[in-house]
Design an enzyme around this catalytic site. Structure first.
Site, PDB file in Angstrom:
ATOM      1  N   ARG A 190       0.864  -1.202   0.000  1.00 14.67           N
ATOM      2  CA  ARG A 190       0.000   0.000   0.000  1.00 14.67           C
ATOM      3  C   ARG A 190       0.888   1.234   0.000  1.00 14.67           C
ATOM      4  NH1 ARG A 190      -4.596   0.571  -1.841  1.00 14.67           N
ATOM      5  NH2 ARG A 190      -5.498  -1.092  -0.581  1.00 14.67           N
TER       6      ARG A 190
ATOM      7  N   ARG B 273       0.829  -6.967  -9.332  1.00 14.81           N
ATOM      8  CA  ARG B 273       1.296  -6.132  -8.206  1.00 14.81           C
ATOM      9  C   ARG B 273       1.553  -6.960  -6.952  1.00 14.81           C
ATOM     10  NH1 ARG B 273      -3.712  -2.625  -5.633  1.00 14.81           N
ATOM     11  NH2 ARG B 273      -5.287  -4.239  -5.720  1.00 14.81           N
TER      12      ARG B 273
ATOM     13  N   HIS C 296       0.418   3.241 -10.575  1.00 14.94           N
ATOM     14  CA  HIS C 296      -0.517   3.768  -9.566  1.00 14.94           C
ATOM     15  C   HIS C 296       0.283   4.528  -8.502  1.00 14.94           C
ATOM     16  CE1 HIS C 296      -3.564   3.780  -6.484  1.00 14.94           C
ATOM     17  NE2 HIS C 296      -4.354   2.915  -7.094  1.00 14.94           N
TER      18      HIS C 296
ATOM     19  N   ASP D 100     -12.145   9.796  -7.009  1.00 15.97           N
ATOM     20  CA  ASP D 100     -11.746   8.620  -7.791  1.00 15.97           C
ATOM     21  C   ASP D 100     -12.160   8.906  -9.233  1.00 15.97           C
ATOM     22  OD1 ASP D 100     -10.938   6.150  -8.579  1.00 15.97           O
ATOM     23  OD2 ASP D 100     -12.265   5.009  -7.250  1.00 15.97           O
TER      24      ASP D 100
ATOM     25  N   GLU E   3      -2.161   8.786 -11.313  1.00 14.68           N
ATOM     26  CA  GLU E   3      -1.751   7.533 -11.947  1.00 14.68           C
ATOM     27  C   GLU E   3      -1.627   7.705 -13.469  1.00 14.68           C
ATOM     28  OE1 GLU E   3      -4.474   4.490 -10.523  1.00 14.68           O
ATOM     29  OE2 GLU E   3      -4.921   5.718  -8.778  1.00 14.68           O
TER      30      GLU E   3
HETATM   31  C1  BG6 Z   1      -7.613   3.490  -7.724  1.00 17.51           C
HETATM   32  C2  BG6 Z   1      -9.002   3.134  -8.178  1.00 17.51           C
HETATM   33  O1  BG6 Z   1      -6.753   3.524  -8.794  1.00 17.51           O
HETATM   34  O2  BG6 Z   1      -7.184   2.482  -6.792  1.00 17.51           O
HETATM   35  C3  BG6 Z   1      -9.922   3.076  -6.974  1.00 17.51           C
HETATM   36  O3  BG6 Z   1      -9.458   4.096  -9.145  1.00 17.51           O
HETATM   37  C4  BG6 Z   1      -9.404   2.074  -5.955  1.00 17.51           C
HETATM   38  O4  BG6 Z   1     -11.235   2.735  -7.395  1.00 17.51           O
HETATM   39  C5  BG6 Z   1      -7.964   2.430  -5.633  1.00 17.51           C
HETATM   40  O5  BG6 Z   1     -10.207   2.110  -4.799  1.00 17.51           O
HETATM   41  C6  BG6 Z   1      -7.296   1.455  -4.644  1.00 17.51           C
HETATM   42  O6  BG6 Z   1      -7.428   0.156  -5.087  1.00 17.51           O
HETATM   43  P1  BG6 Z   1      -6.871  -1.031  -4.230  1.00 17.51           P
HETATM   44  O7  BG6 Z   1      -7.282  -2.293  -4.961  1.00 17.51           O
HETATM   45  O8  BG6 Z   1      -5.384  -0.875  -4.187  1.00 17.51           O
HETATM   46  O9  BG6 Z   1      -7.483  -0.918  -2.867  1.00 17.51           O
END
Ligand code: BG6
Length: 303
Positions: free
Chosen positions: A77, A103, A172, A216, A275
């Protein structure tokens, strides 16, 4: 297959003093610790994920959650997770992992190279019997990250099969910010975007973007450079790109953040995702034998 080599084995093969060493990172996972002339950085084999970049004279640029899980099978994360070959949920298979399957898997280290003052770390992953259970295509995906005054990430996809394929991809990128309420994002004015918080309603951006609620948004037809202006940290971060026609801006805000087990309740205040991607109508069609390289270049400008 995940590499069974330890950090020490990998360091013997690829480590280079004054460029990058392979060491054990969080959770004992192997990472490349980069020392370039003008920057330091880190990149994990898990997800080929860049988790740190500090150009000289600047504080850390990337956000990393204090509650991130550090285990194969879980995405980190923060940093720069790679979403591939789909973005978000898989429309045809709701059980498939969100944001694809690369990932959360261990990639392979290809090289650590010094190029002038910069250091480039290259990692790759390929299709195998496991990936084919989720996506039938044959592919080779390389993530090349160059650490220096700028951070350059090149995600190079090759169709190694005999049939055409279509994929989505995103770098991302989680930026560390001083205070989300003092963040403005420039470069999106006049663009159409899909608001995922309102069931993909199409809207038009007017002026600079400020973040004051869950955000988002998938900006379309955007080869443009975006700029994150961070009033609290007194710096600007410029994100320019090549071969990317979409930009996603994401911040989970309070309620979503609380519901996420790998993000601290208040950490949403100190992150903003911009992103570089090709998603939705900008998914990439790739004929057999062809390559596609999406690039994201990040620079910090001090105010
Ligand atoms: C973003 C998406 O890129 O990633 C969101 O547009 C999403 O919708 C976010 O909630 C986080 O995703 P994740 O799977 O890492 O919790």
């Amino acid at each position: 297959m995940a590499s069974r080599e330890t950090a020490a084995d990998l360091d013997r093969k690829f480590g280079a003093v004054g460029a990058g060493r392979v060491v054990e990172g969080n959770g004992g996972l192997p990472k490349v610790a980069v020392t370039a002339a003008n920057a330091t950085g880190e990149m994990y084999l898990l997800g080929a994920e860049v988790t740190s970049w500090k150009p000289e004279g600047s504080e850390e640029v990337l956000f990393l959650s204090a509650l991130s899980k550090w285990a194969p099978g879980s995405a980190i994360r923060g940093g720069v997770p790679i979403c591939f070959p789909w973005f978000g949920n898989n429309a045809e298979n709701p059980k498939a992992p969100a944001h694809g399957f690369v990932r959360a898997k261990a990639w392979q280290l290809e090289s650590i190279q010094k190029k002038g003052d910069d250091v480039t770390v290259s990692m790759f992953t390929t299709s195998d019997s496991d990936t084919k259970k989720l996506w039938p295509a044959d592919f080779r995906l390389v993530q090349r990250a160059t650490f220096g005054h700028e951070l350059l990430m090149e995600l190079e996809m090759t169709n190694t099969g005999a049939s055409p394929l279509r994929f989505e991809a995103a770098l991302h990128t989680y930026f560390r910010v001083g205070d989300i309420s003092q963040v403005r994002i420039r470069g999106l004015d006049g663009l159409h975007y899909l608001d995922k918080t309102e069931g993909n309603r199409e809207k038009t951006q007017r002026g600079e973007l400020t973040i004051a609620a869950e955000t988002d948004s998938v900006y379309l037809d955007t080869p443009h450079t975006a700029e994150l202006i961070d009033g609290a940290l007194r710096r600007r971060i410029e994100v320019s790109k090549e071969n990317s026609l979409a930009t996603v801006v994401w911040n989970p805000w309070t309620a979503k953040a609380k519901a996420m087990s790998d993000l601290g309740d208040d950490e949403w205040k100190r992150m903003a995702c911009i992103e570089t991607c090709n998603v939705g109508k900008h998914a990439v069609d790739l004929p057999p034998g062809q390559k596609h390289a999406m690039k994201s270049r990040i620079q910090v400008i001090r105010d």
